[in-house]
Design an enzyme around this catalytic site. Structure first.
Site, PDB file in Angstrom:
ATOM      1  N   GLU A 156      14.425   8.313  35.884  1.00  0.00           N
ATOM      2  CA  GLU A 156      14.846   9.119  34.735  1.00  0.00           C
ATOM      3  C   GLU A 156      15.760   8.254  33.861  1.00  0.00           C
ATOM      4  OE1 GLU A 156      17.243  12.682  35.942  1.00  0.00           O
ATOM      5  OE2 GLU A 156      15.703  12.879  37.582  1.00  0.00           O
TER       6      GLU A 156
ATOM      7  N   SER B  22      28.078   0.962  36.120  1.00  0.00           N
ATOM      8  CA  SER B  22      28.766   1.841  37.043  1.00  0.00           C
ATOM      9  C   SER B  22      28.260   1.548  38.503  1.00  0.00           C
ATOM     10  CB  SER B  22      28.472   3.234  36.718  1.00  0.00           C
ATOM     11  OG  SER B  22      29.107   4.154  37.731  1.00  0.00           O
TER      12      SER B  22
ATOM     13  N   CYS C 108      22.224  12.980  36.977  1.00  0.00           N
ATOM     14  CA  CYS C 108      21.085  11.957  37.456  1.00  0.00           C
ATOM     15  C   CYS C 108      20.133  12.608  38.623  1.00  0.00           C
ATOM     16  CB  CYS C 108      21.632  10.982  38.275  1.00  0.00           C
ATOM     17  SG  CYS C 108      22.609   9.810  37.016  1.00  0.00           S
TER      18      CYS C 108
END
EC number: 2.1.1.192
Length: 350
Positions: free
Chosen positions: A98, A197, A339
């Site tokens: 994604e 991140s 996510c």
């Protein structure tokens, strides 16, 4: 160099130096490598026939020895406000990942995935439910940005590396992606417009600091003490909070860059008055920004987001003691933009 099942090099998995060496081995002039890099990374072509300033002979060689294999968009979801579009990309081996386009006043930001699945095991994350399948190649990460630009016709100005996967668990491929996306022969996105991140792979954070890239490092903290973080973010069992904070302090000292700490607020779990006091004490001496995140619900998880009034009290306390803090603006909540959720629903149907 990475090769596919047909023993062909995927040019988007290479950087400029590797393409230069490859072209030299073919007996071609050096400037051809620069031309190819621009076609591959800036133009994002899908066919060698599109490389119109190359000779037919060179195009034939490239077609024989290399590939431009791309991730392709399988499906997408648009938020009610139209400010967020979630894309599911199909990979050549049948897996899917994604990406999310977020439209801001300052430009368009794309959140990319770096792995199929994830092995970090963070308790409230959908991406990690079935573990890690594999790393994405540099080209597969890059394709997410190219594909979204191509589909929407809008330029991407910012990159957020916080999709599925732990970026520092795919260190070399992510660094090559960063090199190519930043380069003049690529999409020329400034490092200061890129955020990476991590949940806290301390040795890799130290390696990243030594690269001195002026990107923004975001650390997924989510708990102010080891007992709680051990449960929410299992990597904490290996690298305790004091080690993580030391790595963050070193990162700030080496790079001069402020760190962002992400803190997902979970009702009744990490949002008490004692938790906010511990968090303030933990971060008070660091050059940092705190991003409070009302957690996205996940079907398989029972976590509930902290009520808005409690989020505001949490924020006000941190601000009162002198910390820089914001509550993340929610984008795409109506399309399950957390996510891993679109991928899991797609795979369950197919």
């Amino acid at each position: 160099m990475c090769r596919n099942n047909n023993n062909k090099l995927n040019l988007r998995d290479l950087n400029q130096s590797e393409i230069q060496h490859f072209i030299k081995d073919l007996g071609e002039k050096p400037f051809r490598a620069d031309q190819i890099c621009r076609w591959v990374f800036a133009q994002g072509v899908s066919s060698f026939d599109e490389m119109t300033n190359l000779s037919k002979g060179l195009r034939a060689k490239l077609n024989e020895l290399t590939t431009l294999s791309q991730a392709t968009i399988l499906t997408s979801q648009v938020s009610a406000k139209g400010d967020t579009i979630k894309f599911l990309f199909g990979l050549p081996d049948g897996h899917a990942v994604e990406s999310v386009l977020m439209k801001h006043t300052y430009g368009n930001s794309v959140c990319v995935s770096t792995q199929v699945g994830c092995r970090m095991g963070c308790l409230f994350c959908a991406s990690t439910i079935n573990g890690l399948v594999r790393n994405l190649s540099p080209g597969e990460i890059y394709d997410q940005v190219l594909g979204i630009q191509r589909e929407t016709g809008e330029r991407v100005s910012h990159i957020v590396i916080m999709g599925a996967g732990e970026p520092l668990d795919n260190f070399d491929n992510v660094l090559k992606f960063l090199e190519n996306i930043h380069a003049e022969y690529g999409l020329n996105i400034g490092y200061r417009h890129i955020t990476l991140s991590t949940c806290g792979l301390v040795p890799r954070m130290q390696e990243l600091a030594l690269r001195k890239l002026p990107i923004t490092l975001a650390v997924s903290l989510h708990a102010p003490n080891d007992d709680l973080r051990d449960k929410l973010v299992p990597i904490n069992r290996r690298y305790k909070i004091h080690q993580l904070i030391e790595a963050c302090s070193n990162y700030i000292e080496i790079t001069g860059r402020r760190i962002t700490f992400e803190y997902a607020l979970l009702s009744g779990i990490n949002d008490s008055d004692e938790h906010v006091r511990q968090l303030a004490a933990l971060l008070k001496n660091l050059l940092c920004h705190i991003n409070l995140i009302p957690v996205n619900p996940v079907e398989e998880k029972e976590f509930i987001r902290t009520p808005p009034e409690k989020v505001e009290r949490f924020r006000q306390y941190l601000e009162k003691v002198g910390l820089n803090v914001t509550v993340r603006r929610e984008l795409g909540g109506d399309i399950d933009a957390a996510c891993g959720q679109l991928r899991r629903r797609y795979e369950s149907k197919n």
